[in-house]
Design a protein around this motif. Structure first.
Motif, PDB file in Angstrom:
ATOM      1  N   SER A 301       0.824  -1.207   0.000  1.00  0.00           N
ATOM      2  CA  SER A 301       0.000   0.000   0.000  1.00  0.00           C
ATOM      3  C   SER A 301       0.862   1.262   0.000  1.00  0.00           C
ATOM      4  N   THR A 302       2.006   1.213   0.677  1.00  0.00           N
ATOM      5  CA  THR A 302       2.906   2.373   0.683  1.00  0.00           C
ATOM      6  C   THR A 302       3.438   2.660  -0.706  1.00  0.00           C
ATOM      7  N   LEU A 303       3.947   1.638  -1.364  1.00  0.00           N
ATOM      8  CA  LEU A 303       4.512   1.847  -2.692  1.00  0.00           C
ATOM      9  C   LEU A 303       3.431   2.232  -3.703  1.00  0.00           C
ATOM     10  N   SER A 304       2.255   1.651  -3.581  1.00  0.00           N
ATOM     11  CA  SER A 304       1.152   1.996  -4.480  1.00  0.00           C
ATOM     12  C   SER A 304       0.779   3.469  -4.341  1.00  0.00           C
ATOM     13  N   LEU A 305       0.688   3.946  -3.111  1.00  0.00           N
ATOM     14  CA  LEU A 305       0.317   5.341  -2.874  1.00  0.00           C
ATOM     15  C   LEU A 305       1.401   6.291  -3.386  1.00  0.00           C
ATOM     16  N   GLY A 310       2.745  10.549  -5.360  1.00  0.00           N
ATOM     17  CA  GLY A 310       4.014  11.238  -5.185  1.00  0.00           C
ATOM     18  C   GLY A 310       4.715  10.892  -3.885  1.00  0.00           C
ATOM     19  N   PHE A 311       6.018  11.104  -3.887  1.00  0.00           N
ATOM     20  CA  PHE A 311       6.850  10.759  -2.740  1.00  0.00           C
ATOM     21  C   PHE A 311       6.789  11.857  -1.680  1.00  0.00           C
ATOM     22  N   SER A 312       6.361  11.488  -0.476  1.00  0.00           N
ATOM     23  CA  SER A 312       6.375  12.410   0.657  1.00  0.00           C
ATOM     24  C   SER A 312       6.243  11.608   1.942  1.00  0.00           C
ATOM     25  N   GLU A 347      10.983   9.661  12.867  1.00  0.00           N
ATOM     26  CA  GLU A 347      11.471   8.904  14.026  1.00  0.00           C
ATOM     27  C   GLU A 347      11.009   9.594  15.305  1.00  0.00           C
ATOM     28  N   ASP A 348      10.709   8.777  16.322  1.00  0.00           N
ATOM     29  CA  ASP A 348      10.289   9.301  17.630  1.00  0.00           C
ATOM     30  C   ASP A 348       9.095  10.252  17.516  1.00  0.00           C
ATOM     31  N   GLY A 349       8.184   9.924  16.608  1.00  0.00           N
ATOM     32  CA  GLY A 349       6.957  10.709  16.484  1.00  0.00           C
ATOM     33  C   GLY A 349       7.106  12.030  15.779  1.00  0.00           C
ATOM     34  N   ALA A 350       8.203  12.234  15.052  1.00  0.00           N
ATOM     35  CA  ALA A 350       8.409  13.510  14.379  1.00  0.00           C
ATOM     36  C   ALA A 350       9.034  13.304  13.008  1.00  0.00           C
ATOM     37  N   SER A 351       8.649  14.184  12.051  1.00  0.00           N
ATOM     38  CA  SER A 351       9.231  14.154  10.710  1.00  0.00           C
ATOM     39  C   SER A 351      10.463  15.037  10.671  1.00  0.00           C
TER      40      SER A 351
END
Length: 391
Positions: A301-305, A310-312, A347-351
Motif C-alpha cells: 500500500s505504501t509503494l502503491s500510494l 508522489g513521494f512524501s 522517528e520518535d513521532g516527528a518528521s
C-alpha cells in the motif's frame, strides 16, 4: 548451491524459457480479419506433459483464460503454454466456452490433450474473443513447423514488442547443475510471468514453491493501473536435470525455492520499471510487523500510494496507517537508503525536514529503498515498484 549450502549464487545464461532442456518456443503474427488488428500469439512447448503450477487473478471477475488454465492444471501437468497479446479475454460463460474452443483447436494442430494447455492473455480490457483468429495462428505455427525453434525472445516480443523481457540462470542442487528461464511483462495491459525449469520435482512441491515466490515477489509488484483479471504467473518443470526428485520439504527443496526466489527478485526489479524510462526502481521494505500479512499490506500500500500520489513523508504515513494493524507512531521509524547513505524521514513521532539539495540527491539515485520499521513484531516484506522523478 553445494550440499553444504556455501555456493548459493545464480549464474546468468542465455536462452530464456528455452535455457532449461525440454522446451522449445516460437511466436506468430497475423492479421485478425474481424477486428482489423495485428495479433501476436506466443507458444512454449514441452516435449511431453510436465509437472506445472499456475496462479492467476482471484475473484469472480477472473478472466476466462485464468479460470480455464486453473481447471486444466487440476491434474498438476501441462505440455504447452499459449500466450496472446491483444484484447484481454473477459469473464463469463461465453468467454469460458471460447477459450475451451481455442484449446481444442490447439490440441488438434499440435496433437496434444486440450487439458495440457495453459492459456494466458494480456492486453486492453474489453472486447470479444475471436476463435477463428487463433485457429489461423495454430495453422501457421503447425504448418511452418515453428515449434522446432528455440526462440524464447520471440515469445517475449509477442507478449510486449516495446519492452520484451527474458532471463535465464543456472544454479546447483547438490552436485547437479539446474536451470530456470522466464519471459515476463508488467504494464497497463497486465502482469505476466512464465517460468520454466529442468528441476526434477513433483507437481505438489512445484505449486508450493510457486505460491511462496508469488506471495513474496509477483504479488508485491504494484502497477498504476491496479490488478488485471488476467494477471498470472506459472511454471513448468521438464525434470531433465539430474537432481534427486524433490517430493517433500527437504534440503533440495529449500535450495530450489532459494534459487526460484532469487530469480523472481531479479524479475520483479525489472518488472517494476518495465518500459518506463522516466521511473527509477523503488523498493519498500517493511520490518518489525506483527504478521506476514500486515508486512505485505504495508509495503504494497505504501509503494502503491507513492506511485500514484508522489513521494512524501505524509503519503508514507497515510499508507502505514491505512493498514488494518494498530501502529504506534512513537515507535515507528521511516528512512530512505540511497547509494549506501541513510536519510531518516520519521522517528520518535516527528518528521525531519531536508533541504532541496538533499531531496535532489535522493532522486538522482538509480535505486531508492524505503525502510519502514514498525517495531511491533518479527515479520518483514518487500514491495517492488517504479517511482517517477521529483517534479
Amino acid at each position: 548451491m553445494r550440499k553444504n549450502g556455501v555456493n548459493r549464487e545464480l549464474t546468468g545464461i542465455s536462452g530464456g524459457v528455452c535455457a532449461p532442456s525440454g522446451f522449445t518456443a516460437c511466436a506468430v503474427q497475423f492479421e485478425n480479419l474481424k477486428n482489423k488488428k495485428t495479433e501476436n500469439v506466443g507458444f512454449i512447448f514441452g516435449k511431453r506433459r510436465f509437472p506445472s503450477a499456475y496462479l492467476g487473478a482471484q475473484g469472480a471477475n477472473a478472466s476466462a483464460c485464468v479460470k480455464i488454465s486453473e481447471k486444466h492444471l487440476e491434474s498438476g501437468n501441462a505440455s504447452t503454454i499459449i500466450v496472446h497479446n491483444g484484447l484481454a479475454i473477459a469473464q463469463g460463460a461465453e468467454e469460458d466456452k471460447a477459450v475451451e474452443t481455442i484449446c481444442r483447436a490447439g490440441a488438434k494442430y499440435f496433437n496434444i490433450d486440450r487439458n495440457d494447455i495453459i492459456f494466458a492473455s494480456i492486453g486492453a480490457l474489453g472486447g470479444k474473443t475471436f476463435v477463428e483468429a487463433f485457429e489461423q495462428a495454430f495453422k501457421d505455427c503447425a504448418h511452418k513447423k515453428l515449434p522446432v525453434k528455440k526462440d524464447s525472445f520471440a515469445v517475449a516480443t509477442a507478449i510486449n514488442k516495446n519492452a520484451p523481457r527474458e532471463v535465464a540462470f543456472s544454479f546447483n542442487i547438490g552436485d547437479w547443475i539446474c536451470k530456470i528461464g522466464a519471459v515476463f511483462t508488467n504494464g497497463e495491459e497486465g502482469k505476466l510471468c512464465l517460468l520454466t525449469t529442468d528441476v526434477k520435482i513433483s507437481s505438489k512441491m512445484l505449486k508450493k514453491a510457486l505460491s511462496h515466490v508469488a506471495n513474496e515477489y509477483f504479488y508485491m509488484t504494484p502497477t498504476k493501473c491496479g490488478d488485471n483479471p488476467h494477471d498470472c504467473i506459472c511454471i513448468t518443470a521438464s525434470e531433465e536435470a539430474q537432481n534427486w526428485r524433490i517430493e517433500d520439504e527437504n534440503a533440495d527443496y529449500d535450495k530450489f525455492v532459494y534459487a526460484l526466489a532469487s530469480v523472481m527478485d531479479i524479475i520483479c526489479r525489472q518488472m517494476a520499471t518495465q518500459g518506463k524510462v522516466e521511473e527509477k526502481l523503488c523498493l519498500c521494505k517493511v520490518i518489525g510487523a506483527k504478521s506476514k500479512r500486515s508486512a505485505r499490506q504495508t509495503a504494497f500500500s505504501t509503494l502503491s500510494l507513492l506511485r500514484n500520489s508522489g513521494f512524501s513523508v505524509q503519503n508514507i504515513l497515510r499508507a502505514v496507517l491505512s493498514v488494518d494493524e494498530m501502529v504506534n507512531l512513537e515507535k515507528l521509524s521511516v528512512s530512505v537508503v540511497v547509494e549506501d547513505r541513510t536519510f531518516v524521514l520519521y522517528e520518535d513521532g516527528a518528521s525531519f525536514s531536508f533541504i532541496e539539495s538533499t531531496i535532489n540527491q535522493i532522486f538522482q539515485a538509480e535505486k531508492i529503498e524505503i525502510l519502514i520499521n514498525l517495531q511491533l513484531g518479527n515479520y518483514s516484506a518487500t514491495a517492488f515498484g517504479g517511482l517517477a522523478d521529483k517534479e
